[in-house]
Motif scaffolding. Structure first.
Motif, PDB file in Angstrom:
ATOM      1  N   MET A  52       0.813  -1.197   0.000  1.00 28.87           N
ATOM      2  CA  MET A  52       0.000   0.000   0.000  1.00 28.87           C
ATOM      3  C   MET A  52       0.863   1.269   0.000  1.00 28.87           C
ATOM      4  O   MET A  52       0.512   2.245  -0.620  1.00 28.87           O
ATOM      5  CB  MET A  52      -0.937  -0.026   1.197  1.00 28.87           C
ATOM      6  CG  MET A  52      -1.852   1.147   1.278  1.00 28.87           C
ATOM      7  SD  MET A  52      -2.881   0.978   2.719  1.00 28.87           S
ATOM      8  CE  MET A  52      -4.235   1.988   2.284  1.00 28.87           C
ATOM      9  N   ILE A  53       1.982   1.233   0.669  1.00 32.71           N
ATOM     10  CA  ILE A  53       2.843   2.411   0.733  1.00 32.71           C
ATOM     11  C   ILE A  53       3.426   2.758  -0.638  1.00 32.71           C
ATOM     12  O   ILE A  53       3.710   3.925  -0.918  1.00 32.71           O
ATOM     13  CB  ILE A  53       3.948   2.227   1.793  1.00 32.71           C
ATOM     14  CG1 ILE A  53       4.569   3.577   2.132  1.00 32.71           C
ATOM     15  CG2 ILE A  53       5.000   1.260   1.328  1.00 32.71           C
ATOM     16  CD1 ILE A  53       5.510   3.526   3.296  1.00 32.71           C
ATOM     17  N   GLU A  54       3.561   1.759  -1.498  1.00 33.25           N
ATOM     18  CA  GLU A  54       4.159   1.984  -2.808  1.00 33.25           C
ATOM     19  C   GLU A  54       3.390   3.019  -3.622  1.00 33.25           C
ATOM     20  O   GLU A  54       3.987   3.827  -4.330  1.00 33.25           O
ATOM     21  CB  GLU A  54       4.269   0.671  -3.601  1.00 33.25           C
ATOM     22  CG  GLU A  54       5.276  -0.301  -3.033  1.00 33.25           C
ATOM     23  CD  GLU A  54       4.735  -1.090  -1.834  1.00 33.25           C
ATOM     24  OE1 GLU A  54       3.498  -1.185  -1.670  1.00 33.25           O
ATOM     25  OE2 GLU A  54       5.554  -1.605  -1.067  1.00 33.25           O
ATOM     26  N   LYS A  55       2.064   3.005  -3.535  1.00 32.44           N
ATOM     27  CA  LYS A  55       1.284   3.974  -4.321  1.00 32.44           C
ATOM     28  C   LYS A  55       1.596   5.399  -3.884  1.00 32.44           C
ATOM     29  O   LYS A  55       1.608   6.316  -4.700  1.00 32.44           O
ATOM     30  CB  LYS A  55      -0.213   3.683  -4.258  1.00 32.44           C
ATOM     31  CG  LYS A  55      -0.926   4.171  -3.036  1.00 32.44           C
ATOM     32  CD  LYS A  55      -2.422   3.947  -3.166  1.00 32.44           C
ATOM     33  CE  LYS A  55      -3.167   4.565  -2.007  1.00 32.44           C
ATOM     34  NZ  LYS A  55      -4.598   4.465  -2.141  1.00 32.44           N
ATOM     35  N   PHE A  56       1.897   5.600  -2.609  1.00 31.94           N
ATOM     36  CA  PHE A  56       2.261   6.928  -2.123  1.00 31.94           C
ATOM     37  C   PHE A  56       3.695   7.281  -2.501  1.00 31.94           C
ATOM     38  O   PHE A  56       3.999   8.430  -2.782  1.00 31.94           O
ATOM     39  CB  PHE A  56       2.065   7.027  -0.607  1.00 31.94           C
ATOM     40  CG  PHE A  56       0.632   6.892  -0.195  1.00 31.94           C
ATOM     41  CD1 PHE A  56      -0.277   7.911  -0.448  1.00 31.94           C
ATOM     42  CD2 PHE A  56       0.188   5.743   0.420  1.00 31.94           C
ATOM     43  CE1 PHE A  56      -1.609   7.786  -0.076  1.00 31.94           C
ATOM     44  CE2 PHE A  56      -1.144   5.611   0.801  1.00 31.94           C
ATOM     45  CZ  PHE A  56      -2.043   6.637   0.546  1.00 31.94           C
ATOM     46  N   MET A  57       4.555   6.295  -2.507  1.00 31.29           N
ATOM     47  CA  MET A  57       5.950   6.536  -2.884  1.00 31.29           C
ATOM     48  C   MET A  57       6.066   6.905  -4.365  1.00 31.29           C
ATOM     49  O   MET A  57       6.931   7.676  -4.749  1.00 31.29           O
ATOM     50  CB  MET A  57       6.817   5.309  -2.584  1.00 31.29           C
ATOM     51  CG  MET A  57       6.959   4.982  -1.104  1.00 31.29           C
ATOM     52  SD  MET A  57       7.773   6.266  -0.132  1.00 31.29           S
ATOM     53  CE  MET A  57       9.399   6.264  -0.843  1.00 31.29           C
ATOM     54  N   ARG A  58       5.191   6.366  -5.187  1.00 29.63           N
ATOM     55  CA  ARG A  58       5.209   6.634  -6.630  1.00 29.63           C
ATOM     56  C   ARG A  58       4.453   7.905  -7.017  1.00 29.63           C
ATOM     57  O   ARG A  58       4.610   8.415  -8.120  1.00 29.63           O
ATOM     58  CB  ARG A  58       4.609   5.460  -7.400  1.00 29.63           C
ATOM     59  CG  ARG A  58       5.494   4.239  -7.446  1.00 29.63           C
ATOM     60  CD  ARG A  58       4.965   3.215  -8.433  1.00 29.63           C
ATOM     61  NE  ARG A  58       3.568   2.877  -8.217  1.00 29.63           N
ATOM     62  CZ  ARG A  58       3.130   1.837  -7.522  1.00 29.63           C
ATOM     63  NH1 ARG A  58       3.973   1.011  -6.966  1.00 29.63           N
ATOM     64  NH2 ARG A  58       1.840   1.603  -7.381  1.00 29.63           N
ATOM     65  N   ALA A  59       3.605   8.402  -6.129  1.00 36.98           N
ATOM     66  CA  ALA A  59       2.766   9.564  -6.450  1.00 36.98           C
ATOM     67  C   ALA A  59       3.633  10.802  -6.668  1.00 36.98           C
ATOM     68  O   ALA A  59       4.518  11.091  -5.868  1.00 36.98           O
ATOM     69  CB  ALA A  59       1.770   9.820  -5.327  1.00 36.98           C
ATOM     70  N   PRO A  60       3.392  11.531  -7.735  1.00 37.78           N
ATOM     71  CA  PRO A  60       4.183  12.739  -7.967  1.00 37.78           C
ATOM     72  C   PRO A  60       3.804  13.855  -7.001  1.00 37.78           C
ATOM     73  O   PRO A  60       2.687  13.894  -6.493  1.00 37.78           O
ATOM     74  CB  PRO A  60       3.819  13.131  -9.404  1.00 37.78           C
ATOM     75  CG  PRO A  60       2.485  12.524  -9.644  1.00 37.78           C
ATOM     76  CD  PRO A  60       2.427  11.270  -8.805  1.00 37.78           C
ATOM     77  N   TYR A  61       4.764  14.751  -6.775  1.00 37.89           N
ATOM     78  CA  TYR A  61       4.516  15.946  -5.985  1.00 37.89           C
ATOM     79  C   TYR A  61       3.839  16.984  -6.877  1.00 37.89           C
ATOM     80  O   TYR A  61       4.235  17.185  -8.023  1.00 37.89           O
ATOM     81  CB  TYR A  61       5.833  16.529  -5.459  1.00 37.89           C
ATOM     82  CG  TYR A  61       5.630  17.830  -4.721  1.00 37.89           C
ATOM     83  CD1 TYR A  61       5.378  17.830  -3.361  1.00 37.89           C
ATOM     84  CD2 TYR A  61       5.656  19.044  -5.387  1.00 37.89           C
ATOM     85  CE1 TYR A  61       5.168  19.018  -2.672  1.00 37.89           C
ATOM     86  CE2 TYR A  61       5.450  20.234  -4.713  1.00 37.89           C
ATOM     87  CZ  TYR A  61       5.202  20.214  -3.361  1.00 37.89           C
ATOM     88  OH  TYR A  61       4.978  21.387  -2.689  1.00 37.89           O
ATOM     89  N   ARG A  62       2.804  17.600  -6.331  1.00 35.56           N
ATOM     90  CA  ARG A  62       2.175  18.716  -7.028  1.00 35.56           C
ATOM     91  C   ARG A  62       1.689  19.696  -5.967  1.00 35.56           C
ATOM     92  O   ARG A  62       0.952  19.310  -5.060  1.00 35.56           O
ATOM     93  CB  ARG A  62       1.017  18.256  -7.898  1.00 35.56           C
ATOM     94  CG  ARG A  62       0.469  19.409  -8.751  1.00 35.56           C
ATOM     95  CD  ARG A  62      -0.510  18.971  -9.832  1.00 35.56           C
ATOM     96  NE  ARG A  62       0.062  17.940 -10.682  1.00 35.56           N
ATOM     97  CZ  ARG A  62      -0.535  16.757 -10.909  1.00 35.56           C
ATOM     98  NH1 ARG A  62      -1.693  16.478 -10.383  1.00 35.56           N
ATOM     99  NH2 ARG A  62       0.040  15.873 -11.696  1.00 35.56           N
ATOM    100  N   GLU A  63       2.110  20.931  -6.061  1.00 37.37           N
ATOM    101  CA  GLU A  63       1.716  21.961  -5.101  1.00 37.37           C
ATOM    102  C   GLU A  63       0.193  22.037  -4.999  1.00 37.37           C
ATOM    103  O   GLU A  63      -0.497  22.111  -6.009  1.00 37.37           O
ATOM    104  CB  GLU A  63       2.285  23.318  -5.536  1.00 37.37           C
ATOM    105  CG  GLU A  63       1.997  24.441  -4.584  1.00 37.37           C
ATOM    106  CD  GLU A  63       2.736  24.335  -3.263  1.00 37.37           C
ATOM    107  OE1 GLU A  63       2.247  24.903  -2.283  1.00 37.37           O
ATOM    108  OE2 GLU A  63       3.796  23.683  -3.204  1.00 37.37           O
ATOM    109  N   GLY A  64      -0.320  21.955  -3.770  1.00 35.40           N
ATOM    110  CA  GLY A  64      -1.760  22.046  -3.524  1.00 35.40           C
ATOM    111  C   GLY A  64      -2.526  20.759  -3.746  1.00 35.40           C
ATOM    112  O   GLY A  64      -3.734  20.710  -3.516  1.00 35.40           O
ATOM    113  N   ALA A  65      -1.859  19.678  -4.166  1.00 37.29           N
ATOM    114  CA  ALA A  65      -2.555  18.419  -4.483  1.00 37.29           C
ATOM    115  C   ALA A  65      -2.915  17.654  -3.215  1.00 37.29           C
ATOM    116  O   ALA A  65      -2.096  17.508  -2.310  1.00 37.29           O
ATOM    117  CB  ALA A  65      -1.704  17.556  -5.398  1.00 37.29           C
ATOM    118  N   ARG A  66      -4.124  17.150  -3.168  1.00 32.37           N
ATOM    119  CA  ARG A  66      -4.619  16.391  -2.022  1.00 32.37           C
ATOM    120  C   ARG A  66      -4.929  14.937  -2.382  1.00 32.37           C
ATOM    121  O   ARG A  66      -5.613  14.248  -1.667  1.00 32.37           O
ATOM    122  CB  ARG A  66      -5.882  17.053  -1.454  1.00 32.37           C
ATOM    123  CG  ARG A  66      -5.676  18.496  -0.967  1.00 32.37           C
ATOM    124  CD  ARG A  66      -4.721  18.539   0.218  1.00 32.37           C
ATOM    125  NE  ARG A  66      -4.542  19.886   0.721  1.00 32.37           N
ATOM    126  CZ  ARG A  66      -3.478  20.628   0.490  1.00 32.37           C
ATOM    127  NH1 ARG A  66      -2.497  20.167  -0.268  1.00 32.37           N
ATOM    128  NH2 ARG A  66      -3.380  21.840   0.996  1.00 32.37           N
TER     129      ARG A  66
END
Length: 139
Positions: A1-15
């Motif tokens: 489950m943590i992998e999906k967060f590790m792969r998620a790109p950074y985007r200012e203001g993204a929730r």
């Protein structure tokens, strides 16, 4: 489950759920991993919005209590009274680690490594909320 967060790109203001900034990632991890209430979106906070971050921090910490690092705790990065950044404490590979994200992407570090990388780190848990190690879902 943590992998999906590790792969998620950074985007200012993204929730989420596809991209996150540090606050968006913190909200999602605490809610999905620990079943905690979803904290407010705080649309005005962001990487370079120190005044807005600090104002939101002062309001939210009233519902929190300072603690030692523990799964589900928010790791708040401060410079003086100003809130600069947040991460979330997880139990990974038998160690307490902080998951956070910046423009370079998500990072999972031991609490010691996280603390060494920042001027001051204070940990908070929700008042009246028991977070137990056994409650954390496996990553």
């Amino acid at each position: 489950m943590i992998e999906k967060f590790m792969r998620a790109p950074y985007r200012e203001g993204a929730r989420g759920p596809i991209a996150f900034d540090c606050w968006g990632l913190c909200r999602a991890i605490r809610h999905e991993f620990f079943g905690l209430d979803l904290l407010p979106s705080l649309g005005g906070v962001g990487k370079d919005k120190i005044r807005a971050n600090t104002k939101a921090y002062r309001v939210l910490r009233k519902a929190m209590e300072e603690c030692r690092p523990e799964p589900g705790a928010i790791a708040a990065v401060l410079r003086g009274e100003a809130l600069l950044h947040v991460g979330t404490v997880l139990l990974s590979e038998g160690r307490l680690k902080v998951l956070d994200t910046n423009p370079g992407g998500a990072c999972l570090r031991t609490t010691g490594e996280f603390e060494a990388a920042h001027p001051k780190v204070v940990y908070y848990r929700d008042k009246l909320q028991d977070v137990h190690l056994s409650d954390q879902k496996s990553g």
